[in-house]
Write an enzyme that holds these catalytic residues in place. Structure first.
Site, PDB file in Angstrom:
ATOM      1  N   GLY A 299     -47.055   0.315  -7.618  1.00 44.39           N
ATOM      2  CA  GLY A 299     -45.593   0.315  -7.527  1.00 44.39           C
ATOM      3  C   GLY A 299     -44.593   1.367  -8.206  1.00 44.39           C
ATOM      4  N   GLY A 302     -40.424   0.476 -12.626  1.00 44.64           N
ATOM      5  CA  GLY A 302     -39.576  -0.701 -12.788  1.00 44.64           C
ATOM      6  C   GLY A 302     -39.692  -1.668 -11.582  1.00 44.64           C
ATOM      7  N   GLY A 304     -42.022  -4.012 -11.398  1.00 47.37           N
ATOM      8  CA  GLY A 304     -42.589  -5.349 -11.917  1.00 47.37           C
ATOM      9  C   GLY A 304     -43.970  -5.267 -12.234  1.00 47.37           C
ATOM     10  N   LYS A 305     -44.860  -4.536 -12.424  1.00 49.00           N
ATOM     11  CA  LYS A 305     -45.910  -4.313 -12.535  1.00 49.00           C
ATOM     12  C   LYS A 305     -46.517  -5.209 -13.835  1.00 49.00           C
ATOM     13  CE  LYS A 305     -46.434   0.082 -11.841  1.00 49.00           C
ATOM     14  NZ  LYS A 305     -44.962   0.404 -11.724  1.00 49.00           N
ATOM     15  N   GLU A 429     -51.532   0.968 -17.406  1.00 46.42           N
ATOM     16  CA  GLU A 429     -51.364   2.539 -17.745  1.00 46.42           C
ATOM     17  C   GLU A 429     -52.118   2.945 -19.009  1.00 46.42           C
ATOM     18  OE1 GLU A 429     -50.163   4.821 -15.849  1.00 46.42           O
ATOM     19  OE2 GLU A 429     -48.492   3.624 -14.492  1.00 46.42           O
TER      20      GLU A 429
END
Ligand code: ATP
Ligand code: MG
Length: 510
Positions: A299, A302, A304-305, A429
């Site tokens: 997504g 920002g 929400g992951k 990440e």
């Protein structure tokens, strides 16, 4: 002799209480919920934990012994004085209400100043430690002056508070002396009248005055007790606030005993809502992850992951919905048990000061052989680098791994996560700083090893190559999961996903 012994006994007991308080406080701090830390400046909090207790120590080991010794001296003297002349003694004791009239209002002012002083000291520590920690950012933004200005403002604030406190001390001493002097005059006058009427001998009056001079100092000190106590209360407000807070464990679960041997392999989120400080971030989230599966959360920035990771690992409590492992609710597990199911590489740098070994074994409560550490380093392609360091595994790497490259830090974090026993490996990440080839080698090795461990992987990444081969991708948009499926399925069916992928491809080409 007696006063020295009582001083020692009381102050050593004070020190014991201080030690107990420090232990309680330090333990409590690390049990507080994540939300509490989100609102704190770390240096400020550190300063309060250390400095507030110093004020408490001062109270317990200096004020209390002085007061107790003072009371003993006063009692002894008053008893003798009563034998000499009870009327004069009562007059002498007038000094208490007179002193109290001065020191009680003072207490409130002292409490406020002490609280402000500790706040200011905390702020100063916070600004300084943040500046030192981020010195590179400060230098590269040429923000040294901004930092110095902030520090100067806080030092001036502290200076003004100290002046206020000095002014109070400068007034209180002479005021107490003046009142004592008035009382002496009163006693002498009253005594003289009684000597004249033959009611009192000159010798008794003289002896009485001697006792009075002996006791006036301790009386003034004891009279300061209330004000000193208020001052201590003001200075220790923050630590009392910390101690009274509910630990995160009690806030978020009522654990029943669940057998550790039970084999959990299915994580499920059902209709989950979550808000940070009542700002909705995630709504109606439905998600599944199985062991032997590689799922991905995708997504825009920002979306929400990372927040999803935060709620899965129970760093924050959800507002609605269920999180289950197999048929058991997350509330059935203790936090320690629950977090043990997940091994997480955070998006932010989470290397601590120390060396390679201490970072790899962080929080592990089992014996780890060097061979295991080298194997983990080999998986993340760090073995060669570490083996040529002068102290190999024991080589220090600076604060937050400052002596490592960004990619090395990430790889060390992956190795650390891999070494834990887990059911799900979460990579937020985790490979963003690595070149594509290294990332591919590491991810392939991790996939294989987690499969043999019968574990699942949850990956978050913007880079498409990291997530494209996932068994299932959850696409987050507008606070919720708008679609899930394989990369191919989503590309085919979901126009928003196609757009996201297209934009991502453009970015990657740049
Ligand atoms: N501790 C926090 N307190 C309040 N709001 C927060 C907090 N952490 C994140 N947020 C907000 O929640 C939203 C989602 O943030 P999150 O970090 O989950 O995004 P993300 O999808 O991981 O983004 P990115 O791809 O940039 O990492 C953002 O609007 C962010 O400002
Ligand atoms: Mg994130």
């Amino acid at each position: 002799m007696i006063s020295t012994t009582s001083d020692y006994l009381i102050s050593s007991e004070g020190d014991r209480q201080v030690r107990r308080m420090r232990l309680l406080l330090q333990k409590k701090v690390f049990q507080l919920p994540q939300q509490y830390f989100d609102q704190q400046i770390s240096g400020n909090l550190t300063s309060r934990i250390i400095n507030d207790v110093n004020i408490l120590r001062n109270f317990l080991t200096a004020t209390i012994p002085t007061t107790v010794t003072g009371i003993i001296t006063i009692l002894g003297t008053v008893i003798i004085a009563l034998f000499l002349d009870w009327k004069l003694t009562l007059l002498m004791l007038l000094v208490f209400p007179i002193d109290a009239a001065v020191t009680i209002p003072l207490g409130k002012i002292n409490e406020k100043i002490a609280n402000q002083t500790q706040n200011s000291l905390g702020a100063l520590t916070g600004i300084t430690s943040e500046g030192i920690k981020n010195i590179k950012t400060i230098k590269l933004n040429k923000a040294e002056n901004d930092l110095v200005n902030k520090i100067v403002a806080e030092i001036n604030n502290l200076f003004n508070l100290s002046l206020k406190s000095d002014r109070i001390s400068a007034v209180i001493g002479p005021l107490q002396s003046m009142l004592s002097f008035c009382l002496i005059l009163l006693i002498v006058l009253y005594g003289a009248i009684r000597v004249k009427t033959g009611d009192l001998s000159t010798g008794t009056l003289g002896a009485f005055m001697m006792y009075f001079f002996q006791v006036i100092g301790p009386i003034n000190e004891v009279a300061m007790f209330y004000s000193d106590k208020k001052q201590m209360m003001g200075a220790t407000q923050k630590i009392r606030e910390i101690i009274s807070k509910t630990p995160e464990e009690e806030l978020s679960s009522s654990p029943k005993t669940i057998k550790a041997s039970y084999d959990f392999d299915w994580l499920q989120l059902q209709n989950v809502d979550f808000a940070y400080n009542s700002i909705p971030i995630l709504e109606n989230i439905n998600l599944e992850a199985h062991s032997n599966e590689k799922i991905a959360l995708v997504g825009a920035t920002g979306a929400g992951k990372s927040t999803l990771v935060n709620i899965i690992t129970r760093l924050y409590p959800i507002n609605k919905g269920k999180i289950n492992l197999n048929d058991k609710s997350y509330l059935d597990f203790s936090l320690e048990q629950w977090r043990g199911f997940f091994s997480v590489v955070l998006q932010e740098n989470s290397i601590l000061s120390g060396n390679i070994r201490t970072n790899l074994t962080l929080g592990l409560n089992r014996k780890v052989t060097d061979q295991e550490l080298w194997d983990a380093l080999a998986i993340v392609q760090l073995k060669d680098y570490v083996s040529q360091l002068p102290n190999c595994l024991d080589n220090s790497i600076g604060e937050e791994g400052a002596q490592l490259s960004g990619g090395q830090r990430q790889r060390l974090q992956i190795a650390r996560a891999y070494l834990r026993d887990f059911k799900f490996l979460i990579l937020d990440e985790a490979t963003s700083n690595l070149d594509s080839d290294t990332e591919k080698v590491i991810m392939t090795a991790l996939d294989k090893l987690t499969q043999t461990k019968h574990c699942g992987i949850i990956t978050i990444a913007h880079r498409l190559s990291t997530i494209a081969n996932s068994d299932r991708i959850y696409f987050l948009k507008n606070k919720t999961i708008v679609a899930s499926g394989t990369h191919g399925e989503l590309l085919e069916k979901v126009s928003d996903y196609r757009r996201y992928v297209h934009e991502q491809q453009l970015k990657e080409k740049r």
